[in-house]
Design a protein around this motif. Structure first.
Motif, PDB file in Angstrom:
ATOM      1  N   LEU A  31       0.838  -1.193   0.000  1.00  0.00           N
ATOM      2  CA  LEU A  31       0.000   0.000   0.000  1.00  0.00           C
ATOM      3  C   LEU A  31       0.871   1.240   0.000  1.00  0.00           C
ATOM      4  O   LEU A  31       1.837   1.336   0.752  1.00  0.00           O
ATOM      5  CB  LEU A  31      -0.883  -0.022   1.251  1.00  0.00           C
ATOM      6  N   GLY A  32       0.546   2.179  -0.879  1.00  0.00           N
ATOM      7  CA  GLY A  32       1.249   3.454  -0.942  1.00  0.00           C
ATOM      8  C   GLY A  32       0.253   4.581  -0.743  1.00  0.00           C
ATOM      9  O   GLY A  32      -0.915   4.339  -0.431  1.00  0.00           O
ATOM     10  N   HIS A  33       0.685   5.800  -0.957  1.00  0.00           N
ATOM     11  CA  HIS A  33      -0.196   6.954  -0.812  1.00  0.00           C
ATOM     12  C   HIS A  33      -1.145   7.023  -2.009  1.00  0.00           C
ATOM     13  O   HIS A  33      -0.725   7.364  -3.118  1.00  0.00           O
ATOM     14  CB  HIS A  33       0.628   8.238  -0.696  1.00  0.00           C
ATOM     15  N   GLY A  34      -2.397   6.655  -1.789  1.00  0.00           N
ATOM     16  CA  GLY A  34      -3.398   6.711  -2.848  1.00  0.00           C
ATOM     17  C   GLY A  34      -3.319   5.590  -3.859  1.00  0.00           C
ATOM     18  O   GLY A  34      -4.019   5.609  -4.865  1.00  0.00           O
ATOM     19  N   LEU A  35      -2.453   4.604  -3.593  1.00  0.00           N
ATOM     20  CA  LEU A  35      -2.342   3.500  -4.547  1.00  0.00           C
ATOM     21  C   LEU A  35      -2.043   2.196  -3.834  1.00  0.00           C
ATOM     22  O   LEU A  35      -1.628   2.164  -2.675  1.00  0.00           O
ATOM     23  CB  LEU A  35      -1.271   3.787  -5.598  1.00  0.00           C
ATOM     24  N   ILE A  36      -2.273   1.123  -4.571  1.00  0.00           N
ATOM     25  CA  ILE A  36      -1.991  -0.217  -4.074  1.00  0.00           C
ATOM     26  C   ILE A  36      -1.312  -0.994  -5.193  1.00  0.00           C
ATOM     27  O   ILE A  36      -1.742  -0.959  -6.339  1.00  0.00           O
ATOM     28  CB  ILE A  36      -3.290  -0.902  -3.577  1.00  0.00           C
ATOM     29  N   VAL A  37      -0.215  -1.660  -4.856  1.00  0.00           N
ATOM     30  CA  VAL A  37       0.519  -2.483  -5.812  1.00  0.00           C
ATOM     31  C   VAL A  37       0.154  -3.934  -5.513  1.00  0.00           C
ATOM     32  O   VAL A  37       0.409  -4.429  -4.412  1.00  0.00           O
ATOM     33  CB  VAL A  37       2.046  -2.292  -5.683  1.00  0.00           C
ATOM     34  N   LEU A  38      -0.494  -4.593  -6.469  1.00  0.00           N
ATOM     35  CA  LEU A  38      -0.837  -6.004  -6.308  1.00  0.00           C
ATOM     36  C   LEU A  38       0.340  -6.826  -6.811  1.00  0.00           C
ATOM     37  O   LEU A  38       0.653  -6.834  -8.005  1.00  0.00           O
ATOM     38  CB  LEU A  38      -2.127  -6.334  -7.067  1.00  0.00           C
ATOM     39  N   THR A  39       1.030  -7.484  -5.873  1.00  0.00           N
ATOM     40  CA  THR A  39       2.308  -8.129  -6.186  1.00  0.00           C
ATOM     41  C   THR A  39       2.210  -9.608  -6.505  1.00  0.00           C
ATOM     42  O   THR A  39       3.051 -10.140  -7.227  1.00  0.00           O
ATOM     43  CB  THR A  39       3.287  -7.943  -5.012  1.00  0.00           C
TER      44      THR A  39
END
Length: 98
Positions: A31-39
């Motif tokens: 989880l980042g600022h305003g985003l999500i990285v689906l790994t």
């Protein structure tokens, strides 16, 4: 698509979990600022080919939309799902919508 299982965002483990009763499918994220990285996504071998991965990813994307996040589909399964279902493309982080 019919929802057959309950999806939970296990924030402590940084993953979505789909309880299959006798197993669990999961989608890991950062989880980042305003985003999500689906790994990474994972479906137990005995459930492969039964639509569980699609159910998982659709539920995850619905939750991401509810949370008003942008997604970076690093996982190849998620990237392919979004490519095949363009109704989710508006969630994908691009240079234009950063």
């Amino acid at each position: 698509m019919e929802k057959r299982h309950t999806l939970v965002d296990n924030a402590a483990e940084k993953r979505y979990e789909l309880d299959l009763g006798d197993g669990m499918a999961l989608a890991e994220y950062v989880l980042g600022h305003g985003l999500i990285v689906l790994t990474h996504t994972e479906v137990p071998p005995k459930y492969e080919g039964r639509g569980i991965g699609k159910e998982l990813v659709q539920g995850v994307l619905e939750d991401i939309r509810r949370k008003k996040l942008k997604v970076v589909p690093q996982c190849p399964f998620v990237a392919t799902y979004i490519r095949r279902h363009p109704e989710w493309m508006d969630l994908v982080l691009t240079a234009e919508n950063k």
